[in-house]
Motif scaffolding. Structure first.
Motif: not given
Length: 1110
Positions: A111, A114, A151, A155-156, A159, A187-188, A190-191
């Motif tokens: 995280s 990222s 997820l 995402r964290q 990505l 998941a992708l 969502g961002v």
């Protein structure tokens, strides 16, 4: 980064980098030197660099020891890896290393990583190696198949590593299931909005490759769900081409997918590629057609004419109204109110509506733009047009031909413009009025209309010639500038002649001035009045502040000028080179400021790093953000700044790092060819911001791109997306590269991206030329599929469909109805990027169609056809008004054609009034001969804006006398200098001597363009009076003509009194024997005649006398 195409050869290393087989730790670590727990603790405490241990040593360390590492360790580790090439064992080290990390601790580290990923320049190879290890670690998590577990990892943690062009093949190599892949896409998705376009495209490339590679469960089709687009593409569908969709399934399957409610909802919220949107709409409307009522609004804009051919009256009206509300207008098409596709749909819809009642016309809304000129002229009764006028006058985007057809029909049927209300009722159709009708209106009518709510905004789209007429109408009834500024709406403010903005003794209303958008020249007229009267410069608008003049600044004092400069910085005011030069002089009168960051950034262009309080790197970072247009491309300051910047940054060779390129900003555009070649593709992104290139720079860019050693790959592998990213370089590519690009990529790019690019019609035509056959066979008639119909003319790839011979044959066979459609949409059709041979065919067609000269509507669209016109043709044109002349000169013809047009305009008895002079402008004023110049009425020149500084001396002399007379009633006002400034190249010495007493602060660049004979007659004190604060700059010119010649005529003792270091004058006791002779009407370089021989006896006598006395 360009989309990369998958091939079996490139897949082999992926099997290694992305392998999911178990790692044999003892075998892998056998040859790796062991790392001790103490070493790892020292790394964790910051006592040892993480780079001191190899990736293998970390991977082979005991798992519990790794848990002592801090959360920011991964950032440090990845930075260490980024500087090294990956090895064959690194993929196994990656799996091993991450397998030993505690999941919670690893997620916290990921995280943090990222958030700071942009600071780490990982190669594609390392990204894939690390992704492979992290993916394997993620799969070991209990419940990883559920979104709750998956997820957070995606995402964290993962990505930053996922936007990789080879993600899809990598996941295939790992045998990722369709179910897992669906979760990944979700998941992708969502961002998606947080990703850059480049990241979106790279991810889409990986998704596409995963879904289209051979293997079990190809494409992940499921008999239980048709929401395939939602499940496996999501928002990434925005980057799918038609060819991509056809890879995902056959037409029957795609039609089934397209109609799924979830997919329809998804598409309704996306902006698909243009061609993809048309194809998707076709899937929905082909038999059995989906009801148009259930079609997403966005897809209505892409309906085919066939889809609306058999609608009922109610259905057609409903679709027309939705079309008007939903479709974007103008879509980047030059001169078009609707993109061709929407225009064609609107026209097809209206053909289904035989009803042309006022109620129906009013109900159409924006879809009324589909009314053809012929239908307006022949099928709609005049009384219906007049009754529907309130609604039609609110429609945005009428083409000039449509507006003219409506207005002419109204006027011919008795519609009278007797007051402001009847003029304002035309609304957006006001552009249909011709210049003679506007001139016939009384000023009171125009004034009343402009005061009515809503009408003022409609005049914004009028041609400049018609705007000028409206302004002249108002000014003829208004006696004071303050009242004129108040009454003229913002849409017409830029059309007010600058001479009408001189306030004199009248006090300007600051609120009125601040509310209007002025040009720099207009604002200069009242800038002095404003700064003298306004105590708080923060109250001045950006538009007013850009009128800064040196004369005004010299009257308010140095401290106030510094205050003014700081306000300009806050309001981001852009000044010209001469203005900035003066401002710099004024703010440094009391010493060099230490707070340059509070002054306009563009001032730094005239400084060196030694003048700047901060470090040189910060200085050039700010220079790189300044407005490069201030300095002409050939200005020596550009290269000087670049040399100083390279020295500051320690660049000794010819390679420019990414960080240094960011600091250089626009100075990258000054780099020579050797830097471009040495830096490879790393400079391309920065170079894409440059406005133009030198020939040697273009050659270097071509070499870099054609080498294939960039992230874009070789031209033969480029896709439409590659061309979209490289669009700034398309004018540079040249035939050698264009011929290597797949024609399919060029066509897809033209259909989907070309109209949104900055490229001109001519530049696009270069691409089109590559798509046309090299050898043209003689056409034996027009093929049926190429018949020129309304549908063909609304196809913005019409130019690609025809060889020149086919185009000629089809134009000969065009029907009367389609001929009228072509001529009423000529500006739209000529906006297509036709090749030169095709344009020659269109020119021949128009010449045959109008043998006695073109009508006004054709003249304004002639731009692309200019190379095929001749002065002889123009001599037969009906150049009936100044507006017509302005329309043609607005196409920027070459001098020979412009001169012929001006000559024809005058032959027909037209005057060089203010509208005509404005149309001629600085671009063509030098083409006027002495007879034409003498015919100019000074009152017309007063309302025009010309600059004859590039003309012959005779032209300058004649125009100066005209201008002096035009502005004679303003010669005692501060603004007089700004009015007369463009004409000073023709001023006699006597007038310059008078001007030297008025504190005008003339720029040296103006001084050196004065008449040579006038300049030589000025005394040093008079030159000082003219130049004011710019006098010190004269020393930089003393070795160049005409300053050198002027110095040679002055006494050195008088020059010394100026105290600016001027040399080259006549010393005391010496006789100047050189007497220049100046031609009366020439701007040629000075000649000189030495009158020595008749002075020889006197010289000898003087010499003997001096010798005897000494």
């Amino acid at each position: 980064m360009s989309e990369l195409h998958f091939n079996p050869v490139s897949f082999l290393p992926l099997l290694v980098q992305c392998s999911s087989s178990p790692v044999n730790e003892s075998a892998v670590c056998a040859s790796v030197p062991s790392a001790s727990q103490e070493q790892l603790l020292e790394v964790a405490r910051g006592q040892r660099s993480p780079c001191s241990l190899s990736f293998g040593q970390l991977a082979c360390a005991q798992g519990p020891w790794l848990q002592d590492l801090q959360d920011d360790f991964l950032l440090s580790l990845f930075s260490c890896l980024a500087s090294k090439p990956s090895t064959a064992l690194d993929p196994e080290y990656s799996i091993l290393f991450f397998s030993k990390y505690d999941a919670r601790k690893l997620l916290a580290s990921l995280s943090l990583f990222s958030q700071q990923f942009p600071q780490v320049a990982l190669s594609q190879e390392w990204s894939l190696v690390l992704l492979s290890g992290l993916w394997e670690r993620m799969l070991r998590e209990p419940g990883v198949g559920s979104p709750a577990v998956l997820l957070p990892w995606l995402r964290q943690g993962l990505l930053p590593l996922l936007p990789h062009p080879r993600l899809g093949p990598c996941l295939r190599a790992k045998r990722v299931s369709c179910q897992m892949f669906q979760l990944l896409v979700a998941a992708l998705d969502g961002v998606y909005s947080q990703l850059s376009v480049e990241e979106q495209r790279n991810l889409y490339s990986g998704i596409k490759q995963f879904l289209t590679q051979p293997g079990p469960g190809q494409s992940c089709h499921s008999p239980n769900s048709t929401a395939w687009f939602r499940n496996f593409l999501g928002s990434f569908l925005e980057h799918a081409t038609v060819e991509d969709l056809q890879l995902f399934g056959d037409e029957a399957t795609l039609q089934k997918f397209a109609r799924d409610p979830e997919n329809v909802e998804l598409v309704g919220n996306l902006t698909l590629l243009r061609e993809t949107a048309q194809y998707y709409t076709l899937l929905l409307t082909s038999a059995p057609a989906l009801p148009l009522a259930s079609l997403p609004d966005r897809l209505l804009c892409y309906l085919s004419p066939g889809a609306v051919a058999n609608l009922s009256r109610e259905e057609a009206l409903g679709v027309a109204q939705r079309l008007g509300r939903s479709c974007p207008w103008s879509r980047g098409m030059p001169g078009a109110s609707l993109a061709p596709q929407e225009l064609q749909v609107a026209s097809s819809l209206l053909r289904s509506l035989d009803d042309s009642s006022p109620a129906m016309l009013a109900a159409l809304g924006q879809a009324a733009l589909g009314l053809s000129v012929s239908r307006i002229q022949e099928n709609i009764p005049e009384e219906h047009l007049e009754a529907a006028l309130p609604a039609l006058g609110r429609v945005q985007g009428w083409r000039a031909e449509q507006a003219r057809a409506v207005v002419n029909k109204l006027l011919s049927s008795g519609y009278q413009i007797l007051d402001g209300q009847s003029l304002a009722q035309l609304g957006t159709l006001v552009g249909g009025l011709n210049s003679s009708t506007l001139w016939s209106l009384s000023p009171e009518v125009v004034l009343e209309a402009l005061q009515l709510p809503g009408f003022a905004q409609h005049v914004d789209t009028l041609p400049s010639a018609l705007k000028r007429i409206l302004v002249e109408k108002v000014s003829s009834r208004v006696g004071h500038p303050a009242e004129l500024v108040k009454l003229i709406p913002s849409a017409l403010a830029s059309s007010i002649p600058k001479s009408l903005l001189v306030f004199g003794e009248e006090k300007p209303n600051l609120q009125d001035l601040n509310s209007k958008p002025w040009s720099r020249e207009q604002a200069a007229m009242f800038f002095s009045d404003v700064v003298k009267a306004e105590p708080d410069f923060n109250r001045l608008s950006q538009s007013v502040l850009q009128g800064f003049t040196c004369a005004a600044a010299s009257t308010v004092g140095a401290e106030r000028v510094q205050e003014l400069a700081r306000v300009m910085r806050k309001k981001k005011v852009r000044l010209g080179q001469d203005q900035l030069s003066c401002l710099l002089r004024m703010v440094t009168l009391q010493g060099t400021p230490q707070d340059w960051d509070t002054y306009p950034q563009d001032l730094l262009l005239f400084l060196s790093p030694s003048d700047y309080a901060g470090n040189c790197s910060q200085f050039f970072t700010n220079v790189g953000k300044a407005n490069e247009d201030v300095l002409p491309r050939e200005a020596p300051q550009r290269q000087q700044l670049l040399l100083e910047a390279l020295e500051c940054l320690g660049v000794s060779g010819t390679q420019i790092s990414k960080g240094n390129a960011e600091i250089l900003g626009w100075l990258v555009c000054e780099l020579g060819e050797e830097y471009i070649r040495s830096s490879g593709g790393s400079l391309l992104k920065d170079l894409s911001q440059c406005g133009s290139f030198l020939p040697e720079q273009e050659e270097a860019i071509r070499d870099v791109l054609s080498s294939g050693n960039t992230t874009f790959g070789p031209p033969a592998a480029w896709s439409a997306f590659t061309l979209s990213e490289l669009s700034r370089f398309i004018p540079v590519l040249g035939p050698s590269i264009l011929q290597q690009i797949p024609k399919k990529a060029l066509t897809t790019w033209l259909r989907n991206f070309a109209w949104d690019s900055h490229l001109s019609r001519e530049e696009l035509a270069t691409v089109v030329g590559e798509l046309l056959p090299r050898r043209h066979k003689r056409a034996e008639g027009c093929p049926a599929e190429l018949e020129i119909t309304e549908a063909m003319m609304n196809n913005d790839l019409m130019n690609v469909a025809y060889t020149p011979e086919q185009l000629r044959a089809c134009l000969r066979n065009i029907s009367k109805e389609n001929q009228l459609y072509l001529e009423s949409h000529l500006s739209d059709v000529l906006a297509y990027p036709f090749s030169n041979p095709q344009l020659a065919v269109l020119k021949d067609y128009l010449h045959e169609r109008y043998p006695d000269g073109y009508p006004d509507s054709v003249l304004s669209a002639m731009g692309p056809l200019l190379p095929w016109l001749s002065p002889e043709e123009i001599s037969s044109w009906r150049m009936s008004s100044a507006a017509t002349l302005a329309a043609f000169l607005g196409t920027r013809p070459p001098d020979s054609l412009a001169s012929a047009a001006i000559k024809r305009y005058l032959e027909l008895g037209n005057a060089l009034n203010a509208t005509a002079l404005d149309a001629i402008g600085t671009t063509y004023v030098c083409l006027l001969n002495a007879t034409q110049l003498k015919a100019i009425d000074p009152s017309s020149l007063k309302l025009a804006s010309l600059d004859p500084s590039a003309c012959s001396q005779e032209t300058k002399n004649l125009l100066y006398q005209k201008a002096k007379e035009a502005f004679s009633d303003q010669h005692r006002l501060p603004a007089y200098y700004e009015l007369i400034l463009p004409y000073l190249g023709g001023a006699p010495a006597a007038d310059l001597k008078v001007l030297s007493k008025d504190d005008v602060n003339m720029n040296v660049s103006t001084f050196v363009t004065l008449r040579r004979d006038s300049l030589m007659l000025l005394t040093p004190r008079e030159v000082q009076g003219l130049l004011g604060v710019h006098l010190p700059e004269l020393a930089q010119w003393q070795s160049r003509a005409p300053v050198r010649n002027w110095l040679a005529r002055q006494k050195q003792s008088e020059l010394d009194k100026l105290q600016v270091g001027l040399t080259g004058g006549v010393q005391e006791g010496y006789i100047n024997l050189v007497t220049p002779k100046f031609p009366e009407t020439s701007s040629a370089p000075l000649g000189s005649m030495a009158t020595v021989f008749h002075l020889l006896p006197a010289l000898l006598l003087s010499f003997l006398t001096v010798s005897i006395l000494s």
